[in-house]
Design a protein around this motif. Structure first.
Motif, PDB file in Angstrom:
ATOM      1  N   THR A 187       0.863  -1.178   0.000  1.00 56.04           N
ATOM      2  CA  THR A 187       0.000   0.000   0.000  1.00 56.04           C
ATOM      3  C   THR A 187       0.899   1.227   0.000  1.00 56.04           C
ATOM      4  O   THR A 187       1.790   1.353   0.835  1.00 56.04           O
ATOM      5  N   VAL A 188       0.677   2.089  -0.976  1.00 56.19           N
ATOM      6  CA  VAL A 188       1.511   3.276  -1.151  1.00 56.19           C
ATOM      7  C   VAL A 188       0.684   4.508  -0.776  1.00 56.19           C
ATOM      8  O   VAL A 188      -0.472   4.634  -1.184  1.00 56.19           O
ATOM      9  N   ASP A 189       1.284   5.396   0.011  1.00 56.04           N
ATOM     10  CA  ASP A 189       0.562   6.571   0.488  1.00 56.04           C
ATOM     11  C   ASP A 189       0.786   7.788  -0.387  1.00 56.04           C
ATOM     12  O   ASP A 189       1.906   8.066  -0.813  1.00 56.04           O
ATOM     13  N   VAL A 190      -0.303   8.509  -0.637  1.00 52.24           N
ATOM     14  CA  VAL A 190      -0.239   9.828  -1.265  1.00 52.24           C
ATOM     15  C   VAL A 190      -0.914  10.811  -0.311  1.00 52.24           C
ATOM     16  O   VAL A 190      -2.048  10.576   0.128  1.00 52.24           O
ATOM     17  N   ILE A 191      -0.206  11.865   0.020  1.00 53.28           N
ATOM     18  CA  ILE A 191      -0.726  12.889   0.920  1.00 53.28           C
ATOM     19  C   ILE A 191      -1.310  14.029   0.091  1.00 53.28           C
ATOM     20  O   ILE A 191      -0.723  14.431  -0.917  1.00 53.28           O
ATOM     21  N   ILE A 192      -2.458  14.517   0.512  1.00 50.67           N
ATOM     22  CA  ILE A 192      -3.045  15.692  -0.137  1.00 50.67           C
ATOM     23  C   ILE A 192      -2.877  16.871   0.806  1.00 50.67           C
ATOM     24  O   ILE A 192      -3.396  16.868   1.936  1.00 50.67           O
ATOM     25  N   THR A 246      -2.070  -1.209  -3.705  1.00 57.40           N
ATOM     26  CA  THR A 246      -3.108  -0.250  -3.351  1.00 57.40           C
ATOM     27  C   THR A 246      -2.483   1.120  -3.152  1.00 57.40           C
ATOM     28  O   THR A 246      -1.376   1.225  -2.624  1.00 57.40           O
ATOM     29  N   VAL A 247      -3.192   2.154  -3.587  1.00 57.78           N
ATOM     30  CA  VAL A 247      -2.776   3.525  -3.284  1.00 57.78           C
ATOM     31  C   VAL A 247      -3.778   4.095  -2.286  1.00 57.78           C
ATOM     32  O   VAL A 247      -4.992   3.924  -2.432  1.00 57.78           O
ATOM     33  N   ARG A 248      -3.236   4.753  -1.252  1.00 53.30           N
ATOM     34  CA  ARG A 248      -4.076   5.300  -0.186  1.00 53.30           C
ATOM     35  C   ARG A 248      -3.849   6.797  -0.106  1.00 53.30           C
ATOM     36  O   ARG A 248      -2.739   7.254   0.173  1.00 53.30           O
ATOM     37  N   TRP A 249      -4.917   7.552  -0.376  1.00 53.25           N
ATOM     38  CA  TRP A 249      -4.832   9.007  -0.324  1.00 53.25           C
ATOM     39  C   TRP A 249      -5.350   9.505   1.031  1.00 53.25           C
ATOM     40  O   TRP A 249      -6.401   9.065   1.505  1.00 53.25           O
ATOM     41  N   THR A 250      -4.640  10.430   1.634  1.00 51.83           N
ATOM     42  CA  THR A 250      -5.064  11.026   2.900  1.00 51.83           C
ATOM     43  C   THR A 250      -5.086  12.539   2.764  1.00 51.83           C
ATOM     44  O   THR A 250      -4.086  13.155   2.358  1.00 51.83           O
ATOM     45  N   SER A 304     -11.559  20.388   1.270  1.00 54.40           N
ATOM     46  CA  SER A 304     -11.860  19.026   0.838  1.00 54.40           C
ATOM     47  C   SER A 304     -11.443  18.844  -0.624  1.00 54.40           C
ATOM     48  O   SER A 304     -11.417  19.792  -1.415  1.00 54.40           O
ATOM     49  N   HIS A 305     -11.110  17.621  -0.951  1.00 57.23           N
ATOM     50  CA  HIS A 305     -10.650  17.273  -2.293  1.00 57.23           C
ATOM     51  C   HIS A 305     -11.299  15.966  -2.716  1.00 57.23           C
ATOM     52  O   HIS A 305     -12.030  15.340  -1.944  1.00 57.23           O
ATOM     53  N   SER A 306     -10.979  15.546  -3.938  1.00 62.16           N
ATOM     54  CA  SER A 306     -11.360  14.195  -4.368  1.00 62.16           C
ATOM     55  C   SER A 306     -10.235  13.658  -5.238  1.00 62.16           C
ATOM     56  O   SER A 306      -9.277  14.362  -5.550  1.00 62.16           O
ATOM     57  N   GLN A 338      -8.473  14.854   6.979  1.00 62.12           N
ATOM     58  CA  GLN A 338      -8.169  13.593   7.670  1.00 62.12           C
ATOM     59  C   GLN A 338      -8.887  12.389   7.072  1.00 62.12           C
ATOM     60  O   GLN A 338      -8.697  11.257   7.537  1.00 62.12           O
ATOM     61  N   ASP A 339      -9.705  12.594   6.050  1.00 63.90           N
ATOM     62  CA  ASP A 339     -10.333  11.445   5.400  1.00 63.90           C
ATOM     63  C   ASP A 339      -9.286  10.672   4.595  1.00 63.90           C
ATOM     64  O   ASP A 339      -8.320  11.249   4.084  1.00 63.90           O
ATOM     65  N   VAL A 340      -9.548   9.386   4.482  1.00 65.59           N
ATOM     66  CA  VAL A 340      -8.663   8.493   3.742  1.00 65.59           C
ATOM     67  C   VAL A 340      -9.491   7.755   2.700  1.00 65.59           C
ATOM     68  O   VAL A 340     -10.625   7.341   2.965  1.00 65.59           O
TER      69      VAL A 340
END
Ligand SMILES: [Cu+2]
Length: 119
Positions: free
Chosen positions: A35-40, A57-61, A68-70, A87-89
């Protein structure tokens, strides 16, 4: 007194040898998916481009304080995430190798790419 010693050596592989063969026979496909993280943050996807293997898997936080973003892919490549408040993931698993460019629904200038390569 005479002792009769008879030793029969059975040709049984040692435990160590057995363990070696078991490990050596494990297909690479059994290796764990990542699982790879992408920070917004600050209206940017960081890192903007990630390279993963199929099945990963890519996980955006969303780490903004109040924005807010998408995560918006083309309709053919999966469409848009729900809105991510601070703080949504949101995460997505990628199977098919290819290049998946995306942007942010509310902020089209925010861009990122997920590059999926065969395992
Ligand atoms: Cu945005």
């Amino acid at each position: 007194m005479r002792f009769s010693v008879s030793t029969t050596r059975r040709q049984v592989p040692s435990r160590a040898a057995l363990a070696f063969f078991v490990v050596a026979a494990m297909p690479l496909s059994l290796s764990a998916h990542q699982t790879v993280d992408v920070i917004i943050q600050n209206y940017r996807f960081e890192p903007a481009e990630v390279r993963i293997r199929s099945g990963d898997t890519v996980r955006w936080t969303n780490q903004e304080k109040r924005t807010s973003h998408s995560v918006l892919f083309s309709a053919e490549q999966g469409g848009e995430s729900e809105r991510l408040f601070p703080q949504d993931v949101w995460q997505r698993r990628f199977e098919a190798p290819g290049r998946y460019p995306y942007s942010c629904g509310p902020h089209p200038e925010m861009k990122g790419v997920v590059e999926v390569v065969a395992p």
